[in-house]
Design a protein around this motif. Sequence first.
Motif, PDB file in Angstrom:
ATOM      1  N   THR A   1       0.717  -1.015  -0.064  1.00  0.00           N
ATOM      2  CA  THR A   1      -0.195   0.059   0.356  1.00  0.00           C
ATOM      3  C   THR A   1       0.872   1.533   0.026  1.00  0.00           C
ATOM      4  O   THR A   1       0.666   2.506  -0.640  1.00  0.00           O
TER       5      THR A   1
ATOM      6  N   MET B   1       1.538   1.774  -3.470  1.00  0.00           N
ATOM      7  CA  MET B   1       0.665   2.482  -4.664  1.00  0.00           C
ATOM      8  C   MET B   1       0.467   3.900  -4.387  1.00  0.00           C
ATOM      9  O   MET B   1      -0.076   4.483  -5.385  1.00  0.00           O
TER      10      MET B   1
ATOM     11  N   MET C   1      -5.627   2.358  -1.021  1.00  0.00           N
ATOM     12  CA  MET C   1      -5.256   1.626  -1.272  1.00  0.00           C
ATOM     13  C   MET C   1      -5.314   0.316  -0.581  1.00  0.00           C
ATOM     14  O   MET C   1      -5.703  -0.322   0.605  1.00  0.00           O
TER      15      MET C   1
ATOM     16  N   THR D   1      -5.290  -4.306  -4.658  1.00  0.00           N
ATOM     17  CA  THR D   1      -4.902  -2.954  -5.408  1.00  0.00           C
ATOM     18  C   THR D   1      -3.657  -2.772  -6.181  1.00  0.00           C
ATOM     19  O   THR D   1      -3.071  -3.553  -5.577  1.00  0.00           O
TER      20      THR D   1
END
Length: 342
Positions: A248, A251, A311, A315
């Motif tokens: 995450t 991301m 996220m 994802t």
Amino acid sequence: MLDDLSRPGFWQVCEEQVAEARRLFARLVGADVNQIAVLPNASVAAHQAASGRRWRRRRDLLATTAEFPGIAHAWLAQPGVRVRWIGLSGGQVRTSDYLSQITTRTGMVSVPAVTYRDSIRLDVARVADAAHDAGAQVFVDAYQAAGVMPLDVDSLGCDYLVTGTGKYLLGLPGLAFLYVRHPDGPLPALTGWLGRTDPHTFRATILDSPPHARRYETGTPAAAAVYAAVAGLSLIGGLDLQQVRHHTQRMITATAQRLAFQGEVVRLTGSLDAHGAHLALVEPHADTMAAWLGNRSVIAAPRSGVLRLAMHAYTTDDDIDTACEAIAAYRRRSRTRPEAPR
């Protein structure tokens, strides 16, 4: 759930699902199963944590302006409590803001693990150490953290921790879990038939309470949310949450860079370690943008002047491309410009 509902004995099977959800959540946060109460939402959980306390000598409850309203309103509704706010009016808050305001008059400190709007990740363990040194308890709202980063209640040092199943735990709204470090303490003000020592005795004239966290429970939970919680927690329990955290963060970085290149304004903390798993895009008409994106299969959450992009473990880079392209298309179509943060 529908299969079980069509057969005799549905409630017994549903109770087994409740017990399994409780067990899976306890394992997720490193707690004992008897320290976990199953409740309908985080607001009720906050009320349960505060309502049994005696606030005479320590009337102050330290909270932040970045608190989710459902938690903050529970604090404001407590008789005899004086809520002291920290952080800026716009919702920005730092760990140091807590440390400088904890006093011997503080009875409880409410600290979100990650703030719901701007995704500020606070140092809960550091706040908890300071609070305990001053004789105060600590309540943690982990709604924006559970499921996308490791959470261990002993490492955090909190006395209470709440989260719900409607976000990163991949379930439905309508269910929350409350961790209580010392569940045999003061009784909460709200109760129900599941808060009894043995609910199945069905004794209307006896108000007894078990010595574990189920004394904080109230009435029958939403069955669909319970089944979904077991499914979601089973998926989350099979993940390495440290790896999910790294994913995450990557991301977030990729999305922030892409949106900045497009001329968008996003709220980022000083470091990725101090940031949660969602990105706040500054947008005064966030509801309008969210509706437009939603019609194009990009799901985002409007929250008080920002559009929240979350996220997850699942994802992908393609998801980021799709979202950023859709935001750029919205700007072209609406002829609006990103606004600087206030």
